[in-house]
Design an enzyme around this catalytic site. Structure first.
Site, PDB file in Angstrom:
ATOM      1  N   GLU A  86      63.308 -68.964 -48.783  1.00 20.94           N
ATOM      2  CA  GLU A  86      62.609 -68.250 -49.838  1.00 20.94           C
ATOM      3  C   GLU A  86      61.682 -69.113 -50.695  1.00 20.94           C
ATOM      4  O   GLU A  86      60.684 -68.623 -51.215  1.00 20.94           O
ATOM      5  CB  GLU A  86      63.642 -67.566 -50.748  1.00 20.94           C
ATOM      6  CG  GLU A  86      64.460 -66.490 -50.072  1.00 20.94           C
ATOM      7  CD  GLU A  86      63.614 -65.325 -49.596  1.00 20.94           C
ATOM      8  OE1 GLU A  86      62.727 -64.875 -50.346  1.00 20.94           O
ATOM      9  OE2 GLU A  86      63.814 -64.880 -48.443  1.00 20.94           O
ATOM     10  N   SER A 338      79.882 -32.139 -22.152  1.00 22.28           N
ATOM     11  CA  SER A 338      78.833 -31.193 -21.765  1.00 22.28           C
ATOM     12  C   SER A 338      77.977 -30.724 -22.932  1.00 22.28           C
ATOM     13  O   SER A 338      76.964 -30.052 -22.714  1.00 22.28           O
ATOM     14  CB  SER A 338      79.453 -29.977 -21.071  1.00 22.28           C
ATOM     15  OG  SER A 338      80.003 -30.348 -19.819  1.00 22.28           O
TER      16      SER A 338
END
Length: 738
Positions: A86, A338
């Site tokens: 940073e 299904s």
């Protein structure tokens, strides 16, 4: 020379005037800006949660009790990870990186927007705790003024300590102590080098770089931090090579169970793309889509037949909001069975113009390379329509169709509906819901809402908007409206799923007095079932019911059983005061009249001829761009064949196409023509006791009777002339004596 000097003086004066103006503006903008030290720790306030009518339903603490850590207890390599990632000059500057600010300003001018800020650790601390998150020049000036005050009041180590204790790490973790506990279940002092580097990487974009959101992205940015540390000589080459090969944490520790609606709201909050998460540190008001009456009904819903855990969800199709959510097992991820067929197989195949609802598909045992699926109870139906195959949840037709669509195309459609498929699951077993992890009930409900909403996908979500304590709007949900299927495709799929209710596996919903579409699904082995699903929807709502156990304990429940019953009860509750509107039919759907004979005998889709009798036709719906083009010739003009044989004094005429046509048979003899047969035949006509020595000529003419009662004749067939021989005289019995 004098001219140059004059120009230089003018430019210098102009520059000086601009500097004075800029300075005056800076001091005017920042005149009343003061550093507030109490803001360096998150406020421990509760969040108020409201239902869809604006009534408060709960008050919860969204965050863990804030814990701070001394900078002396942070390992040196962890501090260096944040500094390398940073602000590598943190200990050298006075809080501001002037060169970086100039570079960022030039890039912003070029882009004509505030894309870069060149923020140091000190500036980030100020921005996150002292200021709002908007990107304006005035806010940047205040940030600079406050940063200078910060640097004068606190030492570098104190600034770093406050930064590490307030930075946001995602998943409502503020500060490195909470992050270390959440991601690694460790104290900060026990963090390793790769763990510290990962935390330094996550803060760049917690919603994107969390290992529990995108593992690949997290690994990449973590290793970038390690690379930066190595290039700055903060770690050795050996430490770098060892650290970058270490795995990421695999599973987040959850503070909530998702056992009810409020827990689900808290979970969703963790992943919201908030403009500034630091605004959530104070008290907030969270507005949801909860319908209190429906929620109460879902929580209390049970039957004496319950023999497993369950999850229930009710969604509003228009908003995508979850009206009710209840689960006894948590928001588990399970194989859909299904229930995936409409989404992964039938809708993609219709969209790709590979099938229509009436398309014939062969249902018989079939191997697809090394994959040999089977139907439930090994029962096979031969040729069936795609509609019937889906209604009866037949497996072989689903795999056949997916094989034609291709798993790559299928998974692209699923991705559009918020159902990503990992690479190892991209195979034909996908047609039957066979996959490594599967989906949650809210994810499947969101995908089914796509079918209810004309092909536009919107995920199922709980939070409508968030406001701060003083009424500032912090977040509002925006619908995705991602086009997954065309409206005409979803019209046809809806018709097919209505058939599932009328004559298929979801027939428990059949007697509801309004239109409803549904699909069931069951997963398990020969020893028992693990998951049972029903997904149902009307034009207004989507309902989901799952039954099973989080520990995979077996049950005998099937999707068409208790889950379908629960879906019915929820639908009855929703529409106790009035039915939803019928589904709309897309304008691009056309109805065609087909020849039933071609369909049933040859398993081919052909258009019926214009005058074809209704009893021999069937009407089906198609997308306008995917209609049959060939017209059946059977009833355009009858055409048949006939054969004639003679046995003694009997003429035998064998007829073909008798299942389609009636026949008119005429006989000519000695200038007289007589109709000897007129009507339907079993295929053989006998003309007996003809006169010997006579000649006969037969003609055969096929015909059918149209719906107006008129006969439509085919071409007349002339058969060979028949000559009946005369009978020879019988010799006398004593001829040998003569």
């Amino acid at each position: 020379m004098k001219t140059f000097l004059k120009i230089s003086i003018v430019l210098a004066c102009t520059a000086f005037a601009l500097l004075l103006s800029a300075g005056a503006w800076y001091f005017a903008v920042t005149a009343n800006v003061r550093l507030e030290s109490e803001k360096f720790l998150p406020a421990q306030k509760c969040a108020e949660i409201y239902d869809t009518d604006g009534n408060q339903t709960a008050e919860v603490s969204l965050f863990n009790e804030h814990r701070s850590v001394s900078v002396d207890d942070v390992p040196e390599f962890v501090k260096q990870a944040f500094i390398s990632a940073e602000d590598r000059n943190f200990y050298k500057h006075n809080g501001l990186d002037y060169k970086g600010m100039v570079r960022a300003a030039l890039k912003n001018l070029k882009a004509r927007s505030f894309k870069q800020g060149a923020s140091t650790i000190s500036q980030q601390l100020v921005k996150n705790t002292q200021l709002s998150g908007e990107k304006t020049l005035q806010r940047k000036m205040k940030e600079i003024r406050l940063t200078r005050q910060l640097e004068k009041r606190y030492s570098k180590d104190e600034i770093l300590e406050m930064y590490l204790n307030t930075i946001y790490f995602g998943h409502t973790c503020y500060g490195i102590a909470e992050a270390a506990d959440f991601y690694f279940e460790k104290e900060v002092k026990d963090l390793t080098l790769p763990e510290g580097a990962m935390l330094a990487a996550v803060i760049r974009s917690p919603n994107n770089y969390s290992p529990f959101v995108d593992e690949t992205a997290c690994l990449r940015v973590r290793n970038n931090v390690l690379q930066a540390m190595y290039s700055l000589k903060k770690i050795s080459e050996q430490e770098y090579e060892s650290a970058k090969n270490q795995p990421l944490p695999k599973q987040a520790k959850s503070g909530v169970s998702s056992g009810n609606y409020i827990d689900a709201v808290c979970n969703e909050l963790h992943s919201l793309p908030l403009f500034s998460p630091y605004k959530l540190r104070g008290a907030v008001r969270i507005y949801t889509y909860m319908d209190r009456e429906t929620q109460k009904y879902a929580e209390e819903l049970s039957t004496t037949a319950d023999r497993s855990g369950k999850s229930l969800i009710v969604c509003d199709n228009k908003t995508g909001g979850v009206c009710a959510w209840f689960t006894t097992e948590g928001n588990v991820r399970r194989q859909p069975g299904s229930a995936i067929k409409p989404l992964a197989v039938y809708a993609p195949a219709i969209e790709e113009n590979l099938i229509s609802p009436c398309t014939p598909v062969c249902d018989e045992p079939t191997s697809f390379g090394n994959y040999t699926p089977g139907n439930y109870n090994d029962h096979y139906y031969g040729w069936v329509s795609a509609r019937q195959a889906l209604a009866q949840s037949l497996n072989i037709p689903a795999v056949r169709i997916l094989n034609e669509v291709g798993t790559d195309k299928s998974t692209r459609y699923l991705q559009k509906m918020g159902l990503p498929i990992p690479e190892q699951d991209k195979n034909l077993s996908l047609a039957l819901g066979g996959m490594t992890e599967g989906f949650t009930l809210p994810e499947l409900a969101g995908a089914y809402m796509t079918l209810a909403n004309g092909g536009l996908f919107n995920s199922a979500h709980f939070i409508r908007k968030i406001e701060s304590e003083d009424g500032e709007l912090l977040y509002t949900h925006e619908k995705e409206n991602l086009r997954a299927f065309s409206p005409d495709t979803t019209t046809l799929v809806n018709e097919m799923l209505e058939e599932v209710v009328a004559n298929g596996t979801a027939k428990k919903l059949k007697d509801l007095p309004f239109e409803v579409c549904a699909k069931t699904g069951t997963c398990g082995t020969e020893k028992g079932n693990t998951d049972a699903w029903t997904l149902a929807y009307t034009s207004a709502h989507t309902i989901g019911a799952w039954m099973g156990n989080a520990d995979n304990t077996l049950t005998d429940i099937t999707g068409g059983g208790l889950p379908c019953h629960y879906a019915k009860l929820l639908l009855q509750q929703l529409y106790s005061n009035g039915a939803p509107s019928p589904f709309t039919k897309d304008k691009n759907i056309v109805t065609k009249t087909l020849d039933r004979t071609s369909y049933e005998k040859e398993h081919v889709l052909r258009l019926a001829s214009p005058a074809q009798p209704q009893g021999t036709t069937m009407e089906e719906n198609f997308r306008s761009g995917n209609c049959p083009l060939e017209t059946s010739s059977i009833y355009q003009r009858p055409a048949a064949k006939a054969e004639l044989n003679l046995q003694n004094t009997t003429v035998i005429i064998r007829l073909c196409q008798t299942e389609y046509y009636a026949f008119e048979i005429k006989r000519a003899n000695n200038g007289t023509i007589k109709t000897v047969f007129d009507g339907n035949s079993d295929g053989i006509f006998y003309d007996k006791n003809l006169k010997r020595g006579e000649k006969y000529l037969y003609t055969v003419r096929p015909y059918y009777t149209n719906d107006e009662g008129q006969r439509v004749y085919g071409e007349e067939i002339s058969l060979p002339l028949v000559n009946i021989p005369k009978q020879t005289k019988t010799p006398p019995s004593d001829w040998w004596d003569r």
